[in-house]
Design a protein around this motif. Structure first.
Motif, PDB file in Angstrom:
ATOM      1  N   LYS B  44     -13.534 -11.137  31.609  1.00  0.00           N
ATOM      2  CA  LYS B  44     -14.733 -10.607  32.277  1.00  0.00           C
ATOM      3  C   LYS B  44     -16.015 -11.136  31.628  1.00  0.00           C
ATOM      4  O   LYS B  44     -16.895 -11.687  32.301  1.00  0.00           O
ATOM      5  N   THR B  45     -16.102 -10.942  30.311  1.00  0.00           N
ATOM      6  CA  THR B  45     -17.308 -11.373  29.604  1.00  0.00           C
ATOM      7  C   THR B  45     -17.505 -12.884  29.714  1.00  0.00           C
ATOM      8  O   THR B  45     -18.622 -13.364  29.911  1.00  0.00           O
ATOM      9  N   THR B  46     -16.405 -13.617  29.620  1.00  0.00           N
ATOM     10  CA  THR B  46     -16.505 -15.076  29.730  1.00  0.00           C
ATOM     11  C   THR B  46     -17.095 -15.485  31.082  1.00  0.00           C
ATOM     12  O   THR B  46     -17.923 -16.399  31.160  1.00  0.00           O
ATOM     13  N   LEU B 158     -24.257  -7.060  34.132  1.00  0.00           N
ATOM     14  CA  LEU B 158     -24.186  -5.974  33.154  1.00  0.00           C
ATOM     15  C   LEU B 158     -22.788  -5.892  32.548  1.00  0.00           C
ATOM     16  O   LEU B 158     -21.819  -5.599  33.237  1.00  0.00           O
ATOM     17  N   ASP B 159     -22.712  -6.170  31.257  1.00  0.00           N
ATOM     18  CA  ASP B 159     -21.428  -6.163  30.563  1.00  0.00           C
ATOM     19  C   ASP B 159     -21.281  -4.853  29.794  1.00  0.00           C
ATOM     20  O   ASP B 159     -21.908  -4.657  28.762  1.00  0.00           O
ATOM     21  N   GLU B 160     -20.464  -3.981  30.303  1.00  0.00           N
ATOM     22  CA  GLU B 160     -20.252  -2.645  29.725  1.00  0.00           C
ATOM     23  C   GLU B 160     -21.559  -1.953  29.352  1.00  0.00           C
ATOM     24  O   GLU B 160     -21.743  -1.529  28.211  1.00  0.00           O
ATOM     25  N   PRO B 161     -22.457  -1.817  30.317  1.00  0.00           N
ATOM     26  CA  PRO B 161     -23.787  -1.290  29.981  1.00  0.00           C
ATOM     27  C   PRO B 161     -23.777   0.177  29.584  1.00  0.00           C
ATOM     28  O   PRO B 161     -24.677   0.633  28.893  1.00  0.00           O
TER      29      PRO B 161
HETATM   30 MG   LIG Z   1     -15.887  -8.183  27.461  1.00  0.00          MG
END
Ligand SMILES: [Mg+2]
Ligand SMILES: Nc1ncnc2c1ncn2[C@@H]1O[C@H](COP(=O)(O)OP(=O)(O)OP(=O)(O)O)[C@@H](O)[C@H]1O
Lengths: 263, 244
Positions: B44-46, B158-161
């Motif tokens: 996901k983050t990538t 938004l990454d795990e906001p």
């Molecule tokens: Mg991640």
């Protein structure tokens, strides 16, 4: 290259220094200590003026000039570390900021800090030791410029290496500049070096500056051809450093290291 | 279908021998919240980092606002923004100073007005003169979110906001994000490990596993198709069995 983005980064570092006492102290701590130690050495040596050449008294000058190079280098690498430490780098690079804009902004921040430190040192050298750096006259400007550019070059390379190899390479932020000290002929002429180091020294822009400085104090003149050579070398090195940084930034994004830095 | 804000085709990322993202294709449409979910290490983050141009894809194509990201990154990300719980603001600056820096970085017009607006949206006006290092992690998250709206982006990544928000603020944040997508037609790509939250906030979901998309659709559809009571159950099945 957009001025508003350079301005934003400049502002970020200015805010940092405006409020942080330790950082302000750091700007003056080492230069002041250096100035005290070398100042007294000079005072001591000048008692033997009859037997020693006149230019030993120029240790203080050499020190101020060396500090220009060192601060210019460190201005870039330490500001970069500040961004890593505060885990803010990704927020910056997620914006339209380019790698070249980033490094240029750090160069400006470094220059700004350097001007302040150098001014204070110059004033103190004059007040405490009646040493006037402006004895060097107008040559001071090209001298300082050369040292600033060489400092930038070392700073850019340091930054690239830290980006690539992470915080293990952090120590370079302070150390890399000193690597050039012995062959830059800061406190002694190039001629005292063994011949292979003399050859190396010819490739170092700073050595021409310090030779030139001694020339002026000895005989009132220096070779402008030599100074031009220093500028030429500097232009070459800083261009190479920029290319290296750009190439390295690409590699770092490919390897996924940019988003990992500081972890 | 309206024109996609972000269009991703065959996106792949290899890290040495690991394929972190594997031939992923999807679109994000105007005004929608797209939830990206999947177990730790799913990619996901990538994907978010690649959309921002922080990581270069091994292959595949990313188009933002119809332009190739590779060629026009600066113009593209001028209208995007990003917030992650794992990326902070400068420690020794005040909340307001941080926002000033980023407002300038994005060349925001009427900077002071916009700063006041985003401070208000996340209810952090009262701490605007506090140093970032003195903020609680929830307050820092809100500052990050405020920063991510500073340039009135069209796409928000938004990454795990909400990872460190208390339930009250997390709920308010979701409501706020919902309303800005409606009012201003902002699109959001959203990741979270809170399945209830994902179910509630996402218009559409993409389920990633080992870098591959293994399911997608409206939250209700996904739950129904995979015979779960709720998203959490579907997630557990997928994470443990590798398929829905
Ligand atoms: Mg991640
Ligand atoms: N720079 C890198 N170098 C090597 N491997 C990486 C790098 N970045 C990510 N990975 C690997 O890629 C995979 C996907 O990572 P990613 O961070 O995208 O997962 P994620 O879905 O965000 O997980 P989480 O839910 O834990 O945040 C992981 O296996 C991770 O170890």
């Amino acid at each position: 290259m957009k001025p508003h983005r350079l301005g934003a980064l400049f502002m970020r570092h200015l805010y940092l220094y405006r409020r942080s006492v330790p950082r302000l102290v750091e700007m003056f701590y080492w230069p002041l200590l250096d100035l005290l130690v070398w100042g007294f050495i000079t005072v001591y040596l000048s008692q033997f003026r009859q037997t020693l050449p006149g230019f030993v008294t120029f240790f203080i000058g050499a020190l101020i000039l060396w500090d220009i190079l060192f601060r210019s280098h460190q201005g870039i690498s330490v500001s970069f570390l500040e961004d890593i430490w505060s885990k803010n780098l990704l927020n910056l690079f997620a914006s339209p900021l380019s790698a070249m804009e980033y490094i240029s902004a750090l160069m400006l921040v470094g220059l700004f800090k350097l001007v302040i430190t150098a001014t204070v040192m110059t004033l103190l050298a004059w007040v405490f030791y009646s040493f006037n750096i402006f004895l060097l006259g107008f040559s001071l400007i090209p001298f300082a410029l050369n040292l600033i550019i060489m400092g930038w070059t070392i700073g850019i390379i340091t930054t690239a290496i830290i980006l690539r190899f992470g915080q293990e390479a952090e120590v370079l932020a302070w150390a890399l500049g000193f690597l050039f000290m012995p062959i830059s002929a800061v406190f002694y002429p190039v001629s005292v070096l063994p011949s292979f180091l003399q050859t190396l020294a010819k490739a170092i822009p700073a050595s021409y500056v310090f030779e030139g400085m001694r020339g002026i104090l000895n005989s009132g003149t220096f070779s402008s051809a030599q100074l031009l050579r220093a500028f030429g070398l500097n232009a070459l090195y800083i261009s190479l450093a920029f290319l290296f940084f750009r190439w390295n930034f690409k590699v770092v994004k490919k390897k996924g290291l940019l988003v990992r830095i500081g972890e | 279908m309206p024109e996609a804000v972000v269009e991703i085709k065959g996106l792949t990322k290899d890290f040495k021998t690991l394929r972190a993202v594997d031939d992923v294709s999807f679109c994000i449409y105007p005004g929608e919240i797209l939830g990206l979910l999947g177990p730790n290490g799913a990619g996901k983050t990538t994907i978010i980092h690649m959309i921002l141009g922080l990581t270069t894809p091994t292959s595949g194509e990313i188009r933002m606002f119809g332009c190739d990201l590779k060629k026009t990154r600066q113009a593209c990300v001028q209208n995007a923004n990003f917030s992650s719980t794992y990326v902070s603001m400068p420690n020794s600056l005040t909340v307001k100073e941080c926002l000033k820096v980023f407002a300038r970085l994005y060349k925001v017009k009427n900077r002071n007005k916009r700063i006041t607006e985003v401070l208000n949206i996340f209810e952090i006006e009262d701490i605007q003169n506090h140093m970032v290092r003195t903020l609680s992690s929830g307050q820092q998250t809100r500052l990050n979110l405020a920063k991510s709206l500073i340039n009135s982006p069209k796409i928000l990544l938004l990454d795990e906001p909400t990872a460190s928000l208390d339930p009250d603020i997390a709920d308010k944040t979701r409501t706020m994000l919902r309303s800005i997508t409606r009012e201003r037609n902002i699109s959001i790509l959203y990741t979270s490990h809170n399945m209830k939250e994902m179910e509630e906030i996402s218009d559409r979901l993409i389920f990633l596993h080992h870098g591959k998309i293994i399911a997608q659709g409206k939250p209700k559809e996904v739950i129904k198709n995979y015979r779960g009571k709720n998203l959490e159950e579907v997630f557990l099945k997928v994470a443990r069995e590798g398929h829905p």
